[in-house]
Write a protein that holds these residues in place. Structure first.
Motif, PDB file in Angstrom:
ATOM      1  N   ILE A   4       0.857  -1.202   0.000  1.00  0.00           N
ATOM      2  CA  ILE A   4       0.000   0.000   0.000  1.00  0.00           C
ATOM      3  C   ILE A   4       0.884   1.239   0.000  1.00  0.00           C
ATOM      4  O   ILE A   4       0.604   2.212  -0.702  1.00  0.00           O
ATOM      5  CB  ILE A   4      -0.925  -0.013   1.236  1.00  0.00           C
ATOM      6  N   TYR A   5       1.943   1.195   0.741  1.00  0.00           N
ATOM      7  CA  TYR A   5       2.876   2.310   0.794  1.00  0.00           C
ATOM      8  C   TYR A   5       3.478   2.570  -0.587  1.00  0.00           C
ATOM      9  O   TYR A   5       3.609   3.718  -1.007  1.00  0.00           O
ATOM     10  CB  TYR A   5       3.969   2.030   1.831  1.00  0.00           C
ATOM     11  N   GLU A   6       3.853   1.497  -1.299  1.00  0.00           N
ATOM     12  CA  GLU A   6       4.429   1.659  -2.629  1.00  0.00           C
ATOM     13  C   GLU A   6       3.408   2.246  -3.603  1.00  0.00           C
ATOM     14  O   GLU A   6       3.732   3.096  -4.437  1.00  0.00           O
ATOM     15  CB  GLU A   6       4.946   0.309  -3.146  1.00  0.00           C
ATOM     16  N   VAL A   7       2.186   1.832  -3.512  1.00  0.00           N
ATOM     17  CA  VAL A   7       1.117   2.366  -4.378  1.00  0.00           C
ATOM     18  C   VAL A   7       0.892   3.843  -4.070  1.00  0.00           C
ATOM     19  O   VAL A   7       0.779   4.674  -4.971  1.00  0.00           O
ATOM     20  CB  VAL A   7      -0.192   1.547  -4.182  1.00  0.00           C
ATOM     21  N   ILE A   8       0.843   4.151  -2.799  1.00  0.00           N
ATOM     22  CA  ILE A   8       0.638   5.545  -2.395  1.00  0.00           C
ATOM     23  C   ILE A   8       1.835   6.380  -2.839  1.00  0.00           C
ATOM     24  O   ILE A   8       1.673   7.494  -3.342  1.00  0.00           O
ATOM     25  CB  ILE A   8       0.429   5.644  -0.863  1.00  0.00           C
ATOM     26  N   ASN A   9       3.026   5.850  -2.720  1.00  0.00           N
ATOM     27  CA  ASN A   9       4.227   6.560  -3.125  1.00  0.00           C
ATOM     28  C   ASN A   9       4.217   6.804  -4.638  1.00  0.00           C
ATOM     29  O   ASN A   9       4.567   7.894  -5.098  1.00  0.00           O
ATOM     30  CB  ASN A   9       5.466   5.769  -2.698  1.00  0.00           C
ATOM     31  N   LYS A  10       3.826   5.790  -5.445  1.00  0.00           N
ATOM     32  CA  LYS A  10       3.723   5.965  -6.891  1.00  0.00           C
ATOM     33  C   LYS A  10       2.677   7.014  -7.229  1.00  0.00           C
ATOM     34  O   LYS A  10       2.903   7.869  -8.080  1.00  0.00           O
ATOM     35  CB  LYS A  10       3.351   4.635  -7.570  1.00  0.00           C
ATOM     36  N   ASP A  11       1.535   6.935  -6.567  1.00  0.00           N
ATOM     37  CA  ASP A  11       0.457   7.908  -6.824  1.00  0.00           C
ATOM     38  C   ASP A  11       0.899   9.322  -6.424  1.00  0.00           C
ATOM     39  O   ASP A  11       0.593  10.304  -7.110  1.00  0.00           O
ATOM     40  CB  ASP A  11      -0.809   7.527  -6.062  1.00  0.00           C
ATOM     41  N   THR A  12       1.640   9.395  -5.364  1.00  0.00           N
ATOM     42  CA  THR A  12       2.149  10.691  -4.915  1.00  0.00           C
ATOM     43  C   THR A  12       3.131  11.243  -5.937  1.00  0.00           C
ATOM     44  O   THR A  12       3.085  12.445  -6.269  1.00  0.00           O
ATOM     45  CB  THR A  12       2.833  10.556  -3.544  1.00  0.00           C
ATOM     46  N   ASN A  13       3.980  10.386  -6.459  1.00  0.00           N
ATOM     47  CA  ASN A  13       4.931  10.837  -7.475  1.00  0.00           C
ATOM     48  C   ASN A  13       4.210  11.286  -8.744  1.00  0.00           C
ATOM     49  O   ASN A  13       4.571  12.302  -9.353  1.00  0.00           O
ATOM     50  CB  ASN A  13       5.943   9.736  -7.802  1.00  0.00           C
ATOM     51  N   LYS A  14       3.185  10.546  -9.153  1.00  0.00           N
ATOM     52  CA  LYS A  14       2.397  10.940 -10.324  1.00  0.00           C
ATOM     53  C   LYS A  14       1.721  12.279 -10.085  1.00  0.00           C
ATOM     54  O   LYS A  14       1.731  13.166 -10.946  1.00  0.00           O
ATOM     55  CB  LYS A  14       1.302   9.886 -10.595  1.00  0.00           C
ATOM     56  N   LEU A  15       1.136  12.415  -8.917  1.00  0.00           N
ATOM     57  CA  LEU A  15       0.439  13.665  -8.567  1.00  0.00           C
ATOM     58  C   LEU A  15       1.421  14.833  -8.518  1.00  0.00           C
ATOM     59  O   LEU A  15       1.124  15.920  -9.016  1.00  0.00           O
ATOM     60  CB  LEU A  15      -0.275  13.491  -7.226  1.00  0.00           C
ATOM     61  N   THR A  16       2.591  14.600  -7.990  1.00  0.00           N
ATOM     62  CA  THR A  16       3.614  15.643  -7.931  1.00  0.00           C
ATOM     63  C   THR A  16       4.035  16.052  -9.343  1.00  0.00           C
ATOM     64  O   THR A  16       4.190  17.246  -9.639  1.00  0.00           O
ATOM     65  CB  THR A  16       4.837  15.155  -7.136  1.00  0.00           C
ATOM     66  N   ASN A  17       4.200  15.081 -10.226  1.00  0.00           N
ATOM     67  CA  ASN A  17       4.561  15.382 -11.615  1.00  0.00           C
ATOM     68  C   ASN A  17       3.451  16.170 -12.307  1.00  0.00           C
ATOM     69  O   ASN A  17       3.723  17.124 -13.054  1.00  0.00           O
ATOM     70  CB  ASN A  17       4.861  14.098 -12.392  1.00  0.00           C
TER      71      ASN A  17
END
Length: 178
Positions: A4-17
């Motif tokens: 879940i942390y990895e998914v949230i981290n990926k989503d956070t990176n996408k959102l940041t981009n």
């Protein structure tokens, strides 16, 4: 918990981009809007300058016509309207020398007409020319002549009134009234 942390981290990176891309787009749009505002201001200045140039040419032609018609009031009003135009535009105009010559001609015409009105004791003529004096810068030059004219005409009129009053009336020597 780790997946879940990895998914949230990926989503956070996408959102940041996406946010960074939106910020860059916003910055480019702001830059374009600033350039458009600047171009609009310059276009408005160019239109105002063009309008002033047209007004100078139009006023000059009307001034020449008023001089030809010996219409001093109209000529002075056109001189006044030219003075309201941006000085830099007027002085850089091809018509500037003509306007200066016309203004000097009008000054001389007003002076001559004022002198003729004073010499002929034409109070109406003198009073019609008075509003033109300040616009032409002649108020100081002609002031003494005007004061002498008023003093002589007013005192002559008062003296005549005093002499023509009924002998039974008491006349105030200062005001000339019975």
């Amino acid at each position: 918990f780790k997946p879940i942390y990895e998914v949230i981290n990926k989503d956070t990176n996408k959102l940041t981009n996406q946010i960074d891309e939106c910020k860059q787009l916003s910055d480019r749009l702001s830059s374009i809007v600033r350039r458009l505002d600047l171009m609009q201001m310059r276009a408005q200045q160019a239109l105002a300058c063009t309008e002033d140039v047209i007004n100078v040419k139009d006023s000059k032609s009307k001034l020449l016509q008023a001089i030809d018609n010996n219409d001093l009031t109209a000529a002075v009003s056109y001189i006044k309207s030219i003075r309201l135009i941006d000085k830099e535009i007027v002085t850089n105009s091809d018509d500037y020398n003509i306007i200066i010559k016309c203004e000097n001609d009008v000054k001389n015409m007003v002076r001559d007409q004022f002198n003729k009105s004073i010499e002929s004791n034409d109070i109406n003529g003198v009073m019609q020319l008075c509003p033109l004096l300040q616009t032409l810068g002649l108020e100081v030059e002609i002031r003494d002549m005007f004061i002498n004219f008023i003093e002589s005409n007013v005192f002559i009129a008062i003296s005549a009134d005093i002499n023509n009053t009924n002998n039974n009336e008491i006349v105030d020597p200062v005001t000339g009234y019975a």
